[in-house]
Scaffold this motif. Structure first.
Motif, short mmCIF file in Angstrom:
data_model
loop_
_atom_site.label_atom_id
_atom_site.label_comp_id
_atom_site.label_asym_id
_atom_site.label_seq_id
_atom_site.Cartn_x
_atom_site.Cartn_y
_atom_site.Cartn_z
N VAL A 38 -5.26 -0.40 -8.91
CA VAL A 38 -6.37 -0.23 -7.96
C VAL A 38 -7.59 -1.01 -8.46
O VAL A 38 -8.26 -1.69 -7.69
N CYS A 64 -12.63 2.82 -11.16
CA CYS A 64 -12.07 2.45 -9.86
C CYS A 64 -13.06 2.69 -8.73
O CYS A 64 -13.32 1.79 -7.93
N LEU A 105 0.38 6.41 -7.12
CA LEU A 105 -0.83 7.15 -7.48
C LEU A 105 -0.60 8.66 -7.40
O LEU A 105 -1.13 9.41 -8.21
N THR A 110 -9.94 1.77 1.41
CA THR A 110 -10.60 2.70 0.49
C THR A 110 -10.45 4.17 0.86
O THR A 110 -10.39 5.01 -0.04
N LEU A 120 -7.32 9.16 -5.49
CA LEU A 120 -7.98 9.12 -6.80
C LEU A 120 -8.72 10.44 -7.08
O LEU A 120 -8.68 10.94 -8.19
N CYS A 149 -9.46 -4.09 -6.53
CA CYS A 149 -10.90 -4.11 -6.25
C CYS A 149 -11.52 -5.43 -6.70
O CYS A 149 -12.30 -6.03 -5.97
N LEU A 161 0.80 -1.23 0.00
CA LEU A 161 0.00 0.00 0.00
C LEU A 161 0.83 1.29 0.00
O LEU A 161 0.52 2.21 -0.76
N LEU A 201 1.98 1.79 -3.53
CA LEU A 201 0.85 2.08 -4.41
C LEU A 201 0.42 3.53 -4.25
O LEU A 201 0.18 4.24 -5.24
N LYS A 202 0.34 4.00 -3.02
CA LYS A 202 -0.06 5.39 -2.77
C LYS A 202 0.94 6.36 -3.38
O LYS A 202 0.54 7.36 -3.99
N GLU A 209 -7.94 6.01 2.03
CA GLU A 209 -6.72 6.60 1.48
C GLU A 209 -6.70 6.56 -0.04
O GLU A 209 -6.33 7.55 -0.68
N ILE A 210 -7.10 5.44 -0.61
CA ILE A 210 -7.07 5.28 -2.06
C ILE A 210 -8.03 6.26 -2.73
O ILE A 210 -7.68 6.93 -3.70
#
Length: 142
Positions: free
Chosen positions: A85, A132, A69, A100, A107, A89, A62, A65-66, A102-103
């Motif tokens: 992402v 997403c 992004l 979700t 986004l 999902c 994570l 990934l953050k 943070e993501i």
């Protein structure tokens, strides 16, 4: 790689990909962007093979990934992260709910970014950014 191979090599693959991401961020976001893009694409393949079992690796993946992004300067990295992402999902389904907040915040920030390259790319592929949140909502309702 078949689904039967994955349990035997998943930890090694995950550790190698995280090490690649870690080293690329030590080089600097832009210097390691090609490595980041490739590592996230490989991670997506692992996510697809592991399905819901990938949740065990989310705490490890994570943070990277953050960062990917948020990397709108290197829009290819951001683009593959958005795709990832969507893969998460589909794979994690309702288990994605833990991640979700943070993501989704990231986004939504991507949607208002002023970087013309990322905006153009994501506008051309706007279904990804729309898809997403829809995937997140669908996962939650499962």
């Amino acid at each position: 790689m078949t689904k039967e191979d994955v349990p035997h090599i998943q930890t090694n693959i995950m550790e190698s990909l995280v090490k690649m991401l870690e080293n690329s961020y030590k080089q600097g976001v832009q210097a390691g962007s090609g490595v980041q893009e490739d590592a996230i694409l490989a991670m997506s393949a692992l996510i697809e093979k592991l399905g819901a079992n990938y949740v065990q690796y989310m705490p490890l993946f994570l943070p990277y990934l953050k960062e990917a992004l948020k990397n709108t300067e290197e829009y290819q990295v951001c683009f593959v992260a958005v795709n990832c992402v969507g893969d998460l999902c589909r794979a994690l389904q309702s288990q994605i709910i833990m991640f979700t907040d943070e993501i989704m915040t990231i986004l939504l920030a991507i949607l208002v970014v002023s970087n013309l390259s990322i905006a153009s790319l994501l506008w051309a592929s706007r279904y990804l950014l729309i898809g997403c949140p829809v995937s997140l909502l669908t996962s939650i309702s499962v």
